[in-house]
Design an enzyme around this catalytic site. Structure first.
Site, PDB file in Angstrom:
ATOM      1  N   GLY A  10     -15.560  47.660 -58.228  1.00  0.00           N
ATOM      2  CA  GLY A  10     -15.647  46.240 -58.595  1.00  0.00           C
ATOM      3  C   GLY A  10     -14.961  45.974 -59.921  1.00  0.00           C
ATOM      4  N   ARG A  72     -12.373  48.327 -53.342  1.00  0.00           N
ATOM      5  CA  ARG A  72     -13.386  49.309 -52.925  1.00  0.00           C
ATOM      6  C   ARG A  72     -12.767  50.034 -51.734  1.00  0.00           C
ATOM      7  NH1 ARG A  72     -17.829  48.448 -55.725  1.00  0.00           N
ATOM      8  NH2 ARG A  72     -18.517  46.351 -56.242  1.00  0.00           N
ATOM      9  N   ASP A 102     -19.540  55.146 -60.970  1.00  0.00           N
ATOM     10  CA  ASP A 102     -20.028  56.385 -60.366  1.00  0.00           C
ATOM     11  C   ASP A 102     -19.164  56.847 -59.173  1.00  0.00           C
ATOM     12  OD1 ASP A 102     -22.092  58.381 -59.868  1.00  0.00           O
ATOM     13  OD2 ASP A 102     -22.597  57.154 -58.125  1.00  0.00           O
ATOM     14  N   GLY A 103     -18.877  55.917 -58.245  1.00  0.00           N
ATOM     15  CA  GLY A 103     -18.089  56.256 -57.052  1.00  0.00           C
ATOM     16  C   GLY A 103     -16.703  56.727 -57.447  1.00  0.00           C
ATOM     17  N   THR A 124     -18.945  50.020 -65.381  1.00  0.00           N
ATOM     18  CA  THR A 124     -19.737  49.416 -64.313  1.00  0.00           C
ATOM     19  C   THR A 124     -20.558  48.304 -64.909  1.00  0.00           C
ATOM     20  OG1 THR A 124     -21.607  49.617 -62.818  1.00  0.00           O
ATOM     21  CG2 THR A 124     -21.453  51.318 -64.478  1.00  0.00           C
ATOM     22  N   ASP A 126     -23.141  47.244 -63.805  1.00  0.00           N
ATOM     23  CA  ASP A 126     -24.564  47.581 -63.674  1.00  0.00           C
ATOM     24  C   ASP A 126     -25.070  48.433 -64.843  1.00  0.00           C
ATOM     25  OD1 ASP A 126     -24.290  46.279 -61.298  1.00  0.00           O
ATOM     26  OD2 ASP A 126     -24.635  48.001 -60.007  1.00  0.00           O
ATOM     27  N   ASP A 128     -25.128  51.613 -65.349  1.00  0.00           N
ATOM     28  CA  ASP A 128     -26.010  52.734 -65.015  1.00  0.00           C
ATOM     29  C   ASP A 128     -25.291  54.065 -64.835  1.00  0.00           C
ATOM     30  OD1 ASP A 128     -24.765  52.088 -62.650  1.00  0.00           O
ATOM     31  OD2 ASP A 128     -26.592  51.650 -61.533  1.00  0.00           O
ATOM     32  N   MET A 168     -27.075  40.667 -60.606  1.00  0.00           N
ATOM     33  CA  MET A 168     -26.500  41.884 -60.028  1.00  0.00           C
ATOM     34  C   MET A 168     -27.298  43.090 -60.500  1.00  0.00           C
ATOM     35  SD  MET A 168     -22.397  41.573 -59.837  1.00  0.00           S
ATOM     36  CE  MET A 168     -21.631  40.625 -58.528  1.00  0.00           C
ATOM     37  N   ARG A 170     -27.138  47.026 -58.529  1.00  0.00           N
ATOM     38  CA  ARG A 170     -27.207  47.648 -57.209  1.00  0.00           C
ATOM     39  C   ARG A 170     -28.425  48.572 -57.088  1.00  0.00           C
ATOM     40  NH1 ARG A 170     -23.319  48.879 -53.202  1.00  0.00           N
ATOM     41  NH2 ARG A 170     -21.837  47.571 -54.277  1.00  0.00           N
ATOM     42  N   GLU A 221     -30.971  42.170 -57.843  1.00  0.00           N
ATOM     43  CA  GLU A 221     -30.653  42.104 -56.402  1.00  0.00           C
ATOM     44  C   GLU A 221     -31.055  43.360 -55.634  1.00  0.00           C
ATOM     45  OE1 GLU A 221     -26.363  41.919 -55.933  1.00  0.00           O
ATOM     46  OE2 GLU A 221     -26.095  43.837 -56.941  1.00  0.00           O
ATOM     47  N   ARG A 268     -37.135  26.912 -57.324  1.00  0.00           N
ATOM     48  CA  ARG A 268     -35.712  26.877 -57.012  1.00  0.00           C
ATOM     49  C   ARG A 268     -35.117  28.254 -57.297  1.00  0.00           C
ATOM     50  NH1 ARG A 268     -37.289  22.871 -55.078  1.00  0.00           N
ATOM     51  NH2 ARG A 268     -36.548  20.731 -55.349  1.00  0.00           N
ATOM     52  N   HIS A 274     -21.188  36.615 -58.494  1.00  0.00           N
ATOM     53  CA  HIS A 274     -19.945  37.033 -59.138  1.00  0.00           C
ATOM     54  C   HIS A 274     -19.610  36.238 -60.396  1.00  0.00           C
ATOM     55  CE1 HIS A 274     -19.754  39.063 -55.299  1.00  0.00           C
ATOM     56  NE2 HIS A 274     -18.930  39.910 -55.883  1.00  0.00           N
ATOM     57  N   LEU A 275     -20.417  35.209 -60.693  1.00  0.00           N
ATOM     58  CA  LEU A 275     -20.228  34.545 -62.000  1.00  0.00           C
ATOM     59  C   LEU A 275     -20.425  35.564 -63.119  1.00  0.00           C
ATOM     60  CD1 LEU A 275     -22.195  31.207 -61.517  1.00  0.00           C
ATOM     61  CD2 LEU A 275     -19.727  31.468 -61.827  1.00  0.00           C
ATOM     62  N   ARG A 277     -19.414  38.525 -63.146  1.00  0.00           N
ATOM     63  CA  ARG A 277     -18.272  39.438 -63.255  1.00  0.00           C
ATOM     64  C   ARG A 277     -16.984  38.734 -63.658  1.00  0.00           C
ATOM     65  NH1 ARG A 277     -18.657  43.234 -58.291  1.00  0.00           N
ATOM     66  NH2 ARG A 277     -16.552  42.520 -57.876  1.00  0.00           N
TER      67      ARG A 277
HETATM   68  O1  F6P Z   1     -21.516  47.797 -58.475  1.00  0.00           O
HETATM   69  C1  F6P Z   1     -21.287  46.690 -59.271  1.00  0.00           C
HETATM   70  C2  F6P Z   1     -21.633  45.413 -58.566  1.00  0.00           C
HETATM   71  O2  F6P Z   1     -21.293  44.392 -59.455  1.00  0.00           O
HETATM   72  C3  F6P Z   1     -23.083  45.324 -58.081  1.00  0.00           C
HETATM   73  O3  F6P Z   1     -23.957  44.868 -59.073  1.00  0.00           O
HETATM   74  C4  F6P Z   1     -22.966  44.391 -56.909  1.00  0.00           C
HETATM   75  O4  F6P Z   1     -23.974  44.648 -55.953  1.00  0.00           O
HETATM   76  C5  F6P Z   1     -21.633  44.719 -56.345  1.00  0.00           C
HETATM   77  O5  F6P Z   1     -20.857  45.212 -57.404  1.00  0.00           O
HETATM   78  C6  F6P Z   1     -20.930  43.549 -55.681  1.00  0.00           C
HETATM   79  O6  F6P Z   1     -19.756  44.023 -55.121  1.00  0.00           O
HETATM   80  P1  F6P Z   1     -18.680  43.145 -54.364  1.00  0.00           P
HETATM   81  O7  F6P Z   1     -17.844  42.463 -55.406  1.00  0.00           O
HETATM   82  O8  F6P Z   1     -17.912  44.139 -53.589  1.00  0.00           O
HETATM   83  O9  F6P Z   1     -19.422  42.152 -53.537  1.00  0.00           O
END
Ligand code: F6P
Length: 343
Positions: A10, A72, A102-103, A124, A126, A128, A168, A170, A221, A268, A274-275, A277
């Site tokens: 990502g 990805r 990580d990946g 990342t 995340d 982590d 976000m 994962r 999430e 609500r 993705h905001l 990111r």
């Molecule tokens: O792994 C990073 C991450 O931002 C996660 O928090 C989220 O679940 C995922 O990527 C979303 O990925 P994509 O942009 O492929 O939907």
């Protein structure tokens, strides 16, 4: 030296700052710097490397995303992708800097073990990745979460509503915990410290009894739906590719519907998605992405392959690539307990 650079997995704000650092240092020292398009795909499929010039690197520090493009990409399905990357590196490059999570670094480690002149950079959203206090993109993400909570707070208070905010994250709850802490969330639900719907309800009732009719509930999430009384529809993936897209599980919406079912409070849901990111990186991300990018450049040019610059105690140190893979860095109890003080 011909130094390749790629971004995989990502995207994250701050990637361009790292690419710029690597590129400008390489050009300063008379090396050739090759931007590989779209992560591993640019090596496993048709070779997609092109020289980066000073003009490509101008003004990019403030830009989100990655000027190289990312993907990805599963190198193991169909099999043979890793071997194709290995031979593309051998054919075209003297060194490669892979920026990812990580990946990505599981692949980088495999490549290093098979003789590739590779160095990683930690990224990342995340936050982590094992063994590093800093990952590119996280600071921007939590700033966006905090700002979003600030905005949701005023409308929640005006309407006496509960606002559920899904972030976000994962497999870990860094974005929810630190973004929620910064935004003054009234409850934070993360995978590391499972709570039941009952716990959430009791907490909201306590707030109502104290005269606080509105609340902000932040939910990562990746929180396990079964713990909350729901059903998981599939295996949660630890991979950057394949598996369940976590946002589609609708954890935030699930929590919101349960609160409405059991209380008279209106609820609500906001899925930040993705905001978190997108857009320009914070100063913190620009500075530290530059520092880890520079660390990777130094490592690759001094032949320290199979390594990754990580941040520990505010310093950039070089660590083996294998030290950042094989698990996730989790939110420690100490941080979660600090968050809980304000619930
Ligand atoms: O792994 C990073 C991450 O931002 C996660 O928090 C989220 O679940 C995922 O990527 C979303 O990925 P994509 O942009 O492929 O939907």
């Amino acid at each position: 030296m011909r130094i390749g650079v790629l971004t995989a997995g990502g995207d994250a704000p701050g990637l361009n700052a790292a690419i710029r650092a690597i590129g400008q240092m390489a050009l300063r020292d008379g090396h050739e710097v090759i931007g590989i398009a779209n992560g591993w795909a640019g090596l496993a499929d048709e070779y997609a490397g092109r020289p980066l010039h000073a003009s490509d690197l101008q003004g990019v520090i403030a830009q989100g995303g990655t000027l190289l493009g990312t993907a990805r990409y599963n190198l193991d399905n169909p099999p043979g992708g890793r071997e194709r990357v290995l031979s593309a590196i051998e054919e075209h490059l003297d060194g490669l800097i892979s920026i990812g999570g990580d990946g990505t670094h599981r692949i980088s480690t495999w490549l290093a073990d098979h003789g590739a002149p590779i160095v990683g950079v930690p990224k990342t959203l995340d936050n982590d990745l094992l063994g590093t206090d800093y990952c590119i993109g996280f600071d921007t993400a939590i700033s966006i979460v905090a700002e979003s909570i600030d905005r949701l707070y005023t409308t929640a208070a005006s309407h006496h509503r509960v606002m559920v905010v899904e972030t976000m994250g994962r497999l870990t709850g860094w974005v929810a915990a630190m973004g929620g802490l910064a935004g003054g969330a009234d409850m934070i639900v993360i995978p590391e410290f499972p709570v039941t719907m009952d716990d959430i309800m009791k907490h909201l009732e306590r707030r109502v009894a104290a005269g606080l009719a509105f609340s902000i509930v932040v939910v990562a999430e990746g929180v396990n739906l079964s713990t909350l009384g729901g059903t998981e529809k599939g295996e949660l993936s630890t991979e950057g590719v394949g598996g369940v897209r976590l946002a589609t599980r609708g954890v935030g919406q699930f929590v919101a519907s349960k609160i409405e079912e059991h209380t008279a409070i209106e609820v609500r849901t906001t899925v930040l998605g993705h905001l978190q990111r997108g857009g320009s990186p914070t100063a913190h991300d620009r500075i530290w992405a530059t520092r880890v990018g520079a660390g990777a450049y130094d490592a690759v040019t001094s032949g320290k392959f199979g390594t990754i610059p990580v941040v520990r105690d505010n310093n950039v140190v070089l660590s083996p690539l294998s030290s950042v893979i094989g698990g996730q860095r989790q939110v420690p109890r100490e941080i979660y307990e600090l968050c809980s003080v304000f619930f």
